[in-house]
Design a protein around this motif. Structure first.
Motif, PDB file in Angstrom:
ATOM      1  N   ARG A   1       0.845  -1.193   0.000  1.00 19.22           N
ATOM      2  CA  ARG A   1       0.000   0.000   0.000  1.00 19.22           C
ATOM      3  C   ARG A   1       0.880   1.242   0.000  1.00 19.22           C
ATOM      4  O   ARG A   1       1.886   1.306   0.719  1.00 19.22           O
ATOM      5  N   THR A   2       0.506   2.214  -0.835  1.00 15.36           N
ATOM      6  CA  THR A   2       1.206   3.498  -0.883  1.00 15.36           C
ATOM      7  C   THR A   2       0.257   4.551  -1.458  1.00 15.36           C
ATOM      8  O   THR A   2      -0.547   4.246  -2.343  1.00 15.36           O
ATOM      9  N   PRO A   3       0.359   5.794  -0.977  1.00 12.80           N
ATOM     10  CA  PRO A   3      -0.471   6.859  -1.547  1.00 12.80           C
ATOM     11  C   PRO A   3      -0.096   7.134  -3.013  1.00 12.80           C
ATOM     12  O   PRO A   3      -0.869   7.736  -3.751  1.00 12.80           O
ATOM     13  N   MET A   4       1.101   6.659  -3.430  1.00 14.07           N
ATOM     14  CA  MET A   4       1.543   6.872  -4.816  1.00 14.07           C
ATOM     15  C   MET A   4       1.221   5.655  -5.676  1.00 14.07           C
ATOM     16  O   MET A   4       1.934   5.354  -6.633  1.00 14.07           O
ATOM     17  N   ARG A   5       0.164   4.968  -5.346  1.00 18.44           N
ATOM     18  CA  ARG A   5      -0.146   3.701  -5.998  1.00 18.44           C
ATOM     19  C   ARG A   5      -0.204   3.797  -7.523  1.00 18.44           C
ATOM     20  O   ARG A   5       0.380   2.971  -8.216  1.00 18.44           O
ATOM     21  N   ASP A   6      -0.909   4.793  -8.036  1.00 18.75           N
ATOM     22  CA  ASP A   6      -1.094   4.840  -9.490  1.00 18.75           C
ATOM     23  C   ASP A   6       0.240   5.026 -10.212  1.00 18.75           C
ATOM     24  O   ASP A   6       0.494   4.399 -11.240  1.00 18.75           O
ATOM     25  N   GLU A   7       1.105   5.891  -9.643  1.00 20.16           N
ATOM     26  CA  GLU A   7       2.449   6.084 -10.222  1.00 20.16           C
ATOM     27  C   GLU A   7       3.223   4.765 -10.179  1.00 20.16           C
ATOM     28  O   GLU A   7       3.843   4.360 -11.153  1.00 20.16           O
TER      29      GLU A   7
ATOM     30  N   LYS B   1       4.832   2.361 -13.227  1.00 19.71           N
ATOM     31  CA  LYS B   1       6.236   1.940 -13.281  1.00 19.71           C
ATOM     32  C   LYS B   1       6.350   0.415 -13.357  1.00 19.71           C
ATOM     33  O   LYS B   1       7.171  -0.118 -14.098  1.00 19.71           O
ATOM     34  N   LEU B   2       5.506  -0.264 -12.605  1.00 20.12           N
ATOM     35  CA  LEU B   2       5.518  -1.736 -12.655  1.00 20.12           C
ATOM     36  C   LEU B   2       5.145  -2.215 -14.062  1.00 20.12           C
ATOM     37  O   LEU B   2       5.792  -3.101 -14.613  1.00 20.12           O
ATOM     38  N   ASN B   3       4.139  -1.587 -14.623  1.00 22.12           N
ATOM     39  CA  ASN B   3       3.722  -1.964 -15.977  1.00 22.12           C
ATOM     40  C   ASN B   3       4.855  -1.723 -16.975  1.00 22.12           C
ATOM     41  O   ASN B   3       5.153  -2.580 -17.807  1.00 22.12           O
ATOM     42  N   ASP B   4       5.499  -0.557 -16.875  1.00 23.65           N
ATOM     43  CA  ASP B   4       6.599  -0.225 -17.795  1.00 23.65           C
ATOM     44  C   ASP B   4       7.755  -1.209 -17.652  1.00 23.65           C
ATOM     45  O   ASP B   4       8.485  -1.459 -18.609  1.00 23.65           O
ATOM     46  N   ALA B   5       7.929  -1.748 -16.437  1.00 25.04           N
ATOM     47  CA  ALA B   5       9.044  -2.657 -16.174  1.00 25.04           C
ATOM     48  C   ALA B   5       8.661  -4.125 -16.419  1.00 25.04           C
ATOM     49  O   ALA B   5       9.416  -5.031 -16.059  1.00 25.04           O
ATOM     50  N   ASN B   6       7.479  -4.339 -17.009  1.00 22.06           N
ATOM     51  CA  ASN B   6       7.011  -5.713 -17.283  1.00 22.06           C
ATOM     52  C   ASN B   6       6.857  -6.558 -16.023  1.00 22.06           C
ATOM     53  O   ASN B   6       7.160  -7.752 -16.011  1.00 22.06           O
ATOM     54  N   ILE B   7       6.408  -5.911 -14.958  1.00 21.21           N
ATOM     55  CA  ILE B   7       6.141  -6.641 -13.718  1.00 21.21           C
ATOM     56  C   ILE B   7       4.632  -6.740 -13.552  1.00 21.21           C
ATOM     57  O   ILE B   7       3.939  -5.719 -13.476  1.00 21.21           O
ATOM     58  N   GLY B   8       4.142  -7.966 -13.515  1.00 19.05           N
ATOM     59  CA  GLY B   8       2.707  -8.195 -13.354  1.00 19.05           C
ATOM     60  C   GLY B   8       2.235  -7.602 -12.033  1.00 19.05           C
ATOM     61  O   GLY B   8       2.981  -7.573 -11.048  1.00 19.05           O
ATOM     62  N   ASN B   9       1.018  -7.118 -12.014  1.00 19.59           N
ATOM     63  CA  ASN B   9       0.461  -6.548 -10.788  1.00 19.59           C
ATOM     64  C   ASN B   9      -1.037  -6.468 -10.966  1.00 19.59           C
ATOM     65  O   ASN B   9      -1.536  -6.572 -12.087  1.00 19.59           O
TER      66      ASN B   9
END
Ligand SMILES: *Cc1c(COP(=O)(O)O)cnc(C)c1O
Length: 365
Positions: A287-293, A297-305
């Motif tokens: 959990r983080t208030p910067m979740r959308d950011e 970044k996870l998407n750009d780095a090819n990390i599933g989430n």
């Protein structure tokens, strides 16, 4: 590098021959419905869940539905649950004709907050559905105490929590009835849809078995109305092959979680597990208030989430008739805005975990 949210290939590879053999046996027997594998699986899982009875059903959703039906819950009744769960929990309450009543969560565990339940109880309340979210059990002593005081049924939504423990007791044995799912993304998943109901109550088990086959007993004689809620033999056969690995998979997830905790605890809010709980980490949710950011970044780095869940159920359009508005259940709403789940499956490599940690750390510290 690429890190998928879940890699079912990695899981399937070492057991491929056995699974295919088991499926062939079902074809050879042609007992596609009510085959002996269903009973064998039920016996194994009853024992595993510390329950006298386990009854295979067609999905986790059907497990919830048939449990509500077995208690005769319907028109005019209210059922208390959490808004921070998969839709099926509340959808099932609606489908039997009852009214879902949402109680806010404890942001630490993301589970229903037992302290907030009593104020929502009315003379129409019939049951509580606590959801063991992400694989951690709800504070069940408090739930059961309230249930006893107001004479309510307790239906555990343990879809994400097979094998999870609360004070040494397993999920599914903690209320009147437990509901499990074998959807492929759960810790024990089949090759399609499947589910299970557990209970220690003989009478209830008998009623659920009858409801599972259109309420017939004997065949073609109906005292009550049920439905077709059966678990396919094929699914049971596959699950029997996968079940022996389950504890090892839990341990793999728990090890991954420990590693993430250690490296992410100063960057995001990592999962909090109560000291008396053993969590099976169906999801590892930060959990983080910067979740959308972070998610970008996870998407750009090819990390599933994935975001479980982006809209708390009290704010879903289909439940507008219940009259909730934004701000009514603030903890659930905050969770919906700040959580993201990252890959936790047991076969993750060290390199993959380090990569996930690096991407999250780089972007938030
Ligand atoms: C998966 C899930 C269900 C529904 O299970 P299905 O097998 O997909 O019908 C219900 N409740 C929760 C909390 C779940 O995660």
């Amino acid at each position: 590098m690429k890190v998928p949210m879940l890699d079912l290939n990695a899981q399937y590879e070492p057991m491929k021959d056995k699974v295919l053999q088991a499926m062939t046996e079902v074809f050879d027997s042609k007992r596609f419905v009510n085959g002996p594998q269903v009973k064998e699986l039920e016996e194994k899982l009853a024992e595993y869940c510390h329950c006298k009875h386990a009854i295979g059903v067609a999905s986790g959703t059907d497990a919830l539905l048939i449990s509500l039906m077995a208690f005769g819950i319907g028109e005019g009744d209210e059922v208390i649950t959490t808004p921070f769960t998969f839709f099926a929990t509340a959808g099932s309450i609606f489908r039997v004709g009852a009214k879902p009543v949402f109680v806010d969560i404890d942001l630490k565990t993301y589970n229903i907050d037992p302290e907030r339940i009593e104020e929502k109880i009315t003379d129409r309340t019939r049951a509580i559905i606590p959801v063991h979210l992400f694989g951690q059990c709800v504070e069940m002593d408090k739930i059961n105490e309230i249930a006893q005081k107001y004479n309510l049924y307790v239906i555990e939504d343990a879809a994400q929590a097979i094998g999870s423990e609360y004070k040494g007791r397993r999920a599914g044995s903690l209320g009147d009835v437990g509901c499990f799912s074998f959807f492929p993304s759960k810790n024990l998943g089949c090759c399609g849809d499947g589910g299970l109901v557990t209970t220690n109550n003989d009478e209830l088990a008998e009623k659920i078995k009858i409801l599972r086959q259109h309420g017939s007993k004997p065949k073609y004689y109906h005292k009550i109305i049920g439905g077709n809620f059966r678990l396919d033999t094929m699914q049971a056969a596959v699950l029997l092959q996968k079940f022996p690995y389950l504890e090892e998979w839990h341990k793999g997830r728990q090890k991954n979680a420990e590693y993430y905790n250690e490296h992410l605890k100063d960057v995001v809010v990592t999962p909090f597990v109560e000291s008396y709980n053993i969590m099976i980490y169906n999801q590892y949710t930060i959990r983080t208030p910067m979740r959308d950011e972070l998610q970008n970044k996870l998407n750009d780095a090819n990390i599933g989430n994935a975001i479980y869940y982006p809209v708390p159920l009290h704010l879903q359009e289909c439940f507008a008739y219940l009259g909730y508005k934004e701000g009514d259940l603030p903890e659930s709403e905050k969770a919906a805005q700040e959580v993201v789940s990252i890959p936790i499956y047991p076969e993750l490599t060290d390199e993959q975990k380090d990569y996930v940690i690096q991407i999250i750390g780089d972007n938030l510290s």
